[in-house]
Design a protein around this motif. Structure first.
Motif, PDB file in Angstrom:
ATOM      1  N   HIS A 338      34.157  44.146  41.932  1.00 23.28           N
ATOM      2  CA  HIS A 338      35.495  44.249  42.530  1.00 23.28           C
ATOM      3  C   HIS A 338      36.248  45.348  41.794  1.00 23.28           C
ATOM      4  CE1 HIS A 338      39.669  42.656  43.435  1.00 23.28           C
ATOM      5  NE2 HIS A 338      39.126  42.855  44.622  1.00 23.28           N
ATOM      6  N   TYR A 339      36.535  46.431  42.515  1.00 23.19           N
ATOM      7  CA  TYR A 339      37.114  47.622  41.878  1.00 23.19           C
ATOM      8  C   TYR A 339      38.635  47.569  41.779  1.00 23.19           C
ATOM      9  CZ  TYR A 339      32.543  49.718  41.954  1.00 23.19           C
ATOM     10  OH  TYR A 339      31.223  49.980  41.739  1.00 23.19           O
ATOM     11  N   GLY A 340      39.234  46.424  41.914  1.00 29.49           N
ATOM     12  CA  GLY A 340      40.692  46.380  41.818  1.00 29.49           C
ATOM     13  C   GLY A 340      41.179  45.014  41.383  1.00 29.49           C
ATOM     14  N   THR A 341      42.503  44.821  41.531  1.00 28.82           N
ATOM     15  CA  THR A 341      43.132  43.545  41.196  1.00 28.82           C
ATOM     16  C   THR A 341      43.750  42.996  42.478  1.00 28.82           C
ATOM     17  OG1 THR A 341      43.628  44.374  38.997  1.00 28.82           O
ATOM     18  CG2 THR A 341      44.902  42.474  39.739  1.00 28.82           C
ATOM     19  N   ASP A 342      43.471  41.732  42.806  1.00 30.28           N
ATOM     20  CA  ASP A 342      44.055  41.116  43.994  1.00 30.28           C
ATOM     21  C   ASP A 342      45.267  40.268  43.588  1.00 30.28           C
ATOM     22  OD1 ASP A 342      42.113  42.256  45.494  1.00 30.28           O
ATOM     23  OD2 ASP A 342      40.975  40.403  45.849  1.00 30.28           O
ATOM     24  N   ILE A 343      46.369  40.471  44.324  1.00 35.05           N
ATOM     25  CA  ILE A 343      47.593  39.687  44.086  1.00 35.05           C
ATOM     26  C   ILE A 343      47.949  39.008  45.410  1.00 35.05           C
ATOM     27  CG2 ILE A 343      50.008  39.752  43.345  1.00 35.05           C
ATOM     28  CD1 ILE A 343      49.274  42.613  42.193  1.00 35.05           C
ATOM     29  N   ALA A 344      48.129  37.711  45.382  1.00 34.84           N
ATOM     30  CA  ALA A 344      48.448  36.995  46.628  1.00 34.84           C
ATOM     31  C   ALA A 344      49.808  36.300  46.514  1.00 34.84           C
ATOM     32  CB  ALA A 344      47.364  35.982  46.940  1.00 34.84           C
ATOM     33  N   ALA A 345      50.511  36.281  47.634  1.00 36.60           N
ATOM     34  CA  ALA A 345      51.785  35.535  47.712  1.00 36.60           C
ATOM     35  C   ALA A 345      52.068  35.245  49.181  1.00 36.60           C
ATOM     36  CB  ALA A 345      52.917  36.349  47.088  1.00 36.60           C
ATOM     37  N   ARG A 346      52.856  34.220  49.448  1.00 31.31           N
ATOM     38  CA  ARG A 346      53.182  33.873  50.832  1.00 31.31           C
ATOM     39  C   ARG A 346      54.452  34.582  51.271  1.00 31.31           C
ATOM     40  NH1 ARG A 346      50.743  29.073  52.600  1.00 31.31           N
ATOM     41  NH2 ARG A 346      49.508  28.035  51.006  1.00 31.31           N
ATOM     42  N   GLY A 347      54.657  34.626  52.568  1.00 29.56           N
ATOM     43  CA  GLY A 347      55.905  35.150  53.117  1.00 29.56           C
ATOM     44  C   GLY A 347      55.897  36.659  53.232  1.00 29.56           C
ATOM     45  N   PHE A 423      44.693  46.025  44.963  1.00 29.66           N
ATOM     46  CA  PHE A 423      45.269  47.175  44.259  1.00 29.66           C
ATOM     47  C   PHE A 423      44.194  47.832  43.384  1.00 29.66           C
ATOM     48  CE2 PHE A 423      47.410  48.772  40.380  1.00 29.66           C
ATOM     49  CZ  PHE A 423      48.217  49.749  40.957  1.00 29.66           C
ATOM     50  N   GLU A 424      44.034  49.184  43.550  1.00 30.02           N
ATOM     51  CA  GLU A 424      43.043  49.908  42.741  1.00 30.02           C
ATOM     52  C   GLU A 424      43.734  50.989  41.934  1.00 30.02           C
ATOM     53  OE1 GLU A 424      40.103  51.452  45.436  1.00 30.02           O
ATOM     54  OE2 GLU A 424      39.384  49.448  45.980  1.00 30.02           O
ATOM     55  N   LEU A 425      43.178  51.249  40.768  1.00 24.74           N
ATOM     56  CA  LEU A 425      43.731  52.303  39.894  1.00 24.74           C
ATOM     57  C   LEU A 425      42.574  53.192  39.420  1.00 24.74           C
ATOM     58  CD1 LEU A 425      45.968  53.618  38.187  1.00 24.74           C
ATOM     59  CD2 LEU A 425      45.751  51.750  36.566  1.00 24.74           C
ATOM     60  N   TYR A 426      42.764  54.513  39.545  1.00 21.73           N
ATOM     61  CA  TYR A 426      41.716  55.489  39.166  1.00 21.73           C
ATOM     62  C   TYR A 426      42.266  56.450  38.126  1.00 21.73           C
ATOM     63  CZ  TYR A 426      39.226  53.838  43.244  1.00 21.73           C
ATOM     64  OH  TYR A 426      38.583  53.048  44.131  1.00 21.73           O
ATOM     65  N   ARG A 427      41.498  56.700  37.110  1.00 23.21           N
ATOM     66  CA  ARG A 427      41.802  57.834  36.214  1.00 23.21           C
ATOM     67  C   ARG A 427      41.171  59.038  36.886  1.00 23.21           C
ATOM     68  NH1 ARG A 427      43.201  57.603  30.644  1.00 23.21           N
ATOM     69  NH2 ARG A 427      42.011  59.505  30.239  1.00 23.21           N
ATOM     70  N   GLY A 428      41.981  59.889  37.512  1.00 23.50           N
ATOM     71  CA  GLY A 428      41.452  60.996  38.304  1.00 23.50           C
ATOM     72  C   GLY A 428      41.631  60.665  39.771  1.00 23.50           C
ATOM     73  N   SER A 429      40.688  61.159  40.601  1.00 22.72           N
ATOM     74  CA  SER A 429      40.894  60.949  42.028  1.00 22.72           C
ATOM     75  C   SER A 429      40.020  59.812  42.547  1.00 22.72           C
ATOM     76  CB  SER A 429      40.615  62.243  42.794  1.00 22.72           C
ATOM     77  OG  SER A 429      39.366  62.745  42.420  1.00 22.72           O
ATOM     78  N   TRP A 430      40.443  59.302  43.707  1.00 18.94           N
ATOM     79  CA  TRP A 430      39.674  58.244  44.379  1.00 18.94           C
ATOM     80  C   TRP A 430      38.370  58.840  44.885  1.00 18.94           C
ATOM     81  CZ3 TRP A 430      37.587  57.686  49.232  1.00 18.94           C
ATOM     82  CH2 TRP A 430      37.198  56.398  49.598  1.00 18.94           C
ATOM     83  N   SER A 431      37.290  58.075  44.846  1.00 15.95           N
ATOM     84  CA  SER A 431      36.059  58.507  45.515  1.00 15.95           C
ATOM     85  C   SER A 431      35.403  57.281  46.100  1.00 15.95           C
ATOM     86  CB  SER A 431      35.114  59.195  44.532  1.00 15.95           C
ATOM     87  OG  SER A 431      34.586  58.236  43.647  1.00 15.95           O
ATOM     88  N   ALA A 432      34.565  57.508  47.100  1.00 14.28           N
ATOM     89  CA  ALA A 432      33.909  56.393  47.783  1.00 14.28           C
ATOM     90  C   ALA A 432      33.031  55.599  46.813  1.00 14.28           C
ATOM     91  CB  ALA A 432      33.071  56.897  48.945  1.00 14.28           C
ATOM     92  N   SER A 433      32.554  56.282  45.768  1.00 13.40           N
ATOM     93  CA  SER A 433      31.694  55.583  44.801  1.00 13.40           C
ATOM     94  C   SER A 433      32.518  54.810  43.765  1.00 13.40           C
ATOM     95  CB  SER A 433      30.806  56.588  44.085  1.00 13.40           C
ATOM     96  OG  SER A 433      31.604  57.449  43.325  1.00 13.40           O
ATOM     97  N   HIS A 434      33.838  54.981  43.793  1.00 10.90           N
ATOM     98  CA  HIS A 434      34.760  54.313  42.850  1.00 10.90           C
ATOM     99  C   HIS A 434      34.437  54.648  41.404  1.00 10.90           C
ATOM    100  CE1 HIS A 434      35.967  51.869  46.293  1.00 10.90           C
ATOM    101  NE2 HIS A 434      34.695  51.608  46.499  1.00 10.90           N
ATOM    102  N   SER A 435      33.817  55.831  41.172  1.00  8.16           N
ATOM    103  CA  SER A 435      33.338  56.128  39.812  1.00  8.16           C
ATOM    104  C   SER A 435      34.474  56.225  38.791  1.00  8.16           C
ATOM    105  CB  SER A 435      32.513  57.410  39.829  1.00  8.16           C
ATOM    106  OG  SER A 435      33.246  58.435  40.454  1.00  8.16           O
ATOM    107  N   ASN A 436      35.670  56.570  39.243  1.00  9.77           N
ATOM    108  CA  ASN A 436      36.783  56.697  38.289  1.00  9.77           C
ATOM    109  C   ASN A 436      37.625  55.427  38.188  1.00  9.77           C
ATOM    110  OD1 ASN A 436      36.119  59.357  37.821  1.00  9.77           O
ATOM    111  ND2 ASN A 436      37.425  60.128  39.477  1.00  9.77           N
ATOM    112  N   ALA A 437      37.222  54.367  38.886  1.00 12.43           N
ATOM    113  CA  ALA A 437      38.057  53.150  38.900  1.00 12.43           C
ATOM    114  C   ALA A 437      38.161  52.541  37.503  1.00 12.43           C
ATOM    115  CB  ALA A 437      37.476  52.134  39.872  1.00 12.43           C
ATOM    116  N   VAL A 438      39.376  52.106  37.140  1.00 17.44           N
ATOM    117  CA  VAL A 438      39.561  51.417  35.853  1.00 17.44           C
ATOM    118  C   VAL A 438      40.279  50.093  36.125  1.00 17.44           C
ATOM    119  CG1 VAL A 438      39.621  53.500  34.431  1.00 17.44           C
ATOM    120  CG2 VAL A 438      41.738  52.645  35.434  1.00 17.44           C
ATOM    121  N   ASN A 439      40.233  49.219  35.131  1.00 15.73           N
ATOM    122  CA  ASN A 439      40.920  47.927  35.271  1.00 15.73           C
ATOM    123  C   ASN A 439      42.428  48.179  35.213  1.00 15.73           C
ATOM    124  OD1 ASN A 439      41.896  45.356  35.164  1.00 15.73           O
ATOM    125  ND2 ASN A 439      40.397  44.650  33.626  1.00 15.73           N
ATOM    126  N   PRO A 440      43.168  47.863  36.287  1.00 13.80           N
ATOM    127  CA  PRO A 440      44.610  48.124  36.301  1.00 13.80           C
ATOM    128  C   PRO A 440      45.323  47.428  35.129  1.00 13.80           C
ATOM    129  CG  PRO A 440      43.859  47.584  38.513  1.00 13.80           C
ATOM    130  CD  PRO A 440      42.708  47.340  37.590  1.00 13.80           C
TER     131      PRO A 440
END
Ligand SMILES: [Zn+2]
Length: 446
Positions: A338-347, A423-440
């Motif tokens: 999972h390349y991001g952080t999920d935040i859930a809320a109602r309303g 929510f995803e956070l990348y050091r650098g640019s987004w890519s389909a491989s998510h190679s730059n993804a970091v833990n937000p």
């Protein structure tokens, strides 16, 4: 801080941005770097393929060389056999000549003896005639019976005996000699026949060796031609490989130039954005002052509150519960990263920009649903944030945003199971491989 002015601010920013190189260009430039990298990858793998073919050609050339070496030693062996056979043939020819001469000599000797026997025969006949003339009778008996006295008789007997036995002895000897010579001739003729048959064998062996040698020489020539073809093919491949190397380097240069251009563009935009933010802040302060003066306590804010805006460069993009963190987890029974952080809320839950930046894309995708990409430049480092599955987006490509500005509403669009923000956070640019993804969570306290 209240964010109700974000819309007017964003519009103003977007309008002013028009004077800079357009962000649409920037977005396509970002993808142009990806394109260039993809081209470079294609060229590299093509070159690898070509280099593989070159080593294949090399081993094929080595194979033909080895085969030629083999053939050379085989030809040398055959040549040795040929020389040996030729020597043997010469020997046989000489022996045949000698034997033929021997036979001729024997024939001559036999002829000579026959002649002598014939002469001796003539002589005997002559003698017999002489005796007949003397005695008037045709045979020795008449000669003997014609004796005038006993003494004469004795003389006659002795004479006849001497003549007859001497001639007979000579003739017998000559006959024996002739027989011996004839026997010898027969032997020598057999010897000659043997010699001729073995010479014939040798000649057929020579013919065989000659044809073997010719075949091997032909094969050698074929290998030479094969080798020449392989060398030409190899040279072509090497040329292709060189060209691909050049292309690789050229693309590398283009990528670097493109990245430098993008960095410069981002720097200029950041300067412009700060300048505008200052101007807007001043305007906003003036407007707020006016609002407080005219009506006290008129709240017209959104149905649900945005997440509180944190101090520092980053803030949480939404209020709610973290349902999935960055890292390995299980979705529908399958392990995935999972390349991001999920935040859930109602309303009705507002989503806000996690830091100051520019919207580089706002669109709908089947996986992310309504999604917004924002690029940030913080202390000289470029970051990209992604806000997925929103029910709606409030921003558009090219728009400048401040940390905490609302950009849309939490939703359940795209590949999503229940309302949440992915929510995803990348050091650098987004890519389909998510190679730059970091833990937000490295940057943001949720
Ligand atoms: Zn998610």
């Amino acid at each position: 801080m209240n964010k109700k002015y974000f819309i007017s601010l964003s519009i103003a920013a977007a309008l002013t941005i028009g004077s800079l190189p357009t962000l649409a260009t920037t977005a396509s430039a970002n993808s142009s770097v990806e394109d260039l990298k993809k081209q470079q990858d294609d060229v590299s793998s093509k070159k690898e393929e070509i280099n593989g073919k070159i080593s294949e050609k090399n081993s094929q050339i080595d194979q033909t060389i080895n085969k030629q070496k083999d053939l050379e030693s085989q030809i040398a062996e055959i040549s040795t056999k040929l020389k040996d056979t030729e020597t043997k043939i010469a020997e046989k020819t000489k022996e045949i000549d000698e034997t033929t001469a021997k036979i001729n000599k024997l024939k001559a000797d036999i002829e000579e003896l026959k002649k002598k026997i014939e002469e001796r025969n003539e002589l005997l006949k002559e003698r017999a005639r002489a005796i007949q003339e003397k005695g008037g009778s045709a045979n020795y008996l008449d000669v003997l019976l014609g004796a005038e006295s006993f003494g004469d008789f004795i003389n006659r007997v002795t004479a006849v005996n001497t003549i007859v036995s001497a001639d007979k002895k000579i003739m017998d000897e000559q006959k024996r000699d002739q027989e011996e010579l004839e026997k010898k001739q027969a032997e020598v003729e057999k010897e000659l026949a043997d010699l001729e048959s073995s010479k014939a064998n040798l000649e057929s062996l020579k013919k065989d060796l000659d044809s073997q040698k010719a075949k091997k020489a032909e094969l050698f020539k074929q290998l030479e031609a094969q080798q020449a073809t392989l060398k030409v093919e190899k040279a072509d491949l090497e040329k292709e490989s060189d060209e691909l190397s050049k292309m690789e380097h050229q693309l590398e240069g283009e990528i670097q130039a493109e990245q430098a251009r993008l960095a410069e563009l981002a720097r200029q935009r950041e300067i412009e954005r700060k300048r505008q933010a200052e101007a807007e802040a001043a305007k906003r302060a003036a407007a707020q002052q006016q609002a407080t003066a005219s009506s006290s306590g008129g709240s017209s804010s959104a149905a649900a509150p945005s997440a509180p805006v944190s101090a520092g460069a980053w803030t949480a993009p939404a209020r709610g519960t973290i349902t999935t963190n960055f890292g390995w987890d299980v979705l529908n029974g399958e392990r995935r990263f999972h390349y991001g952080t999920d935040i859930a809320a109602r309303g009705s839950v507002p989503i806000s920009a996690a830091a100051d930046g520019y919207v580089i894309k706002s669109h709908y995708s089947s996986s992310y649903g309504n999604v917004v990409y924002i690029t940030h430049s913080i202390n000289g480092q470029m970051y990209t944030t992604v806000y997925a599955h929103m029910s709606s987006s409030l921003v558009s490509t090219g728009q400048a945003v401040n940390k905490g500005d609302q950009i849309g509403y939490m939703g359940n669009t795209g590949f999503s199971f229940g309302q949440h923000l992915h929510f995803e956070l990348y050091r650098g640019s987004w890519s389909a491989s998510h190679s730059n993804a970091v833990n937000p969570r490295q940057y943001i306290n949720f």
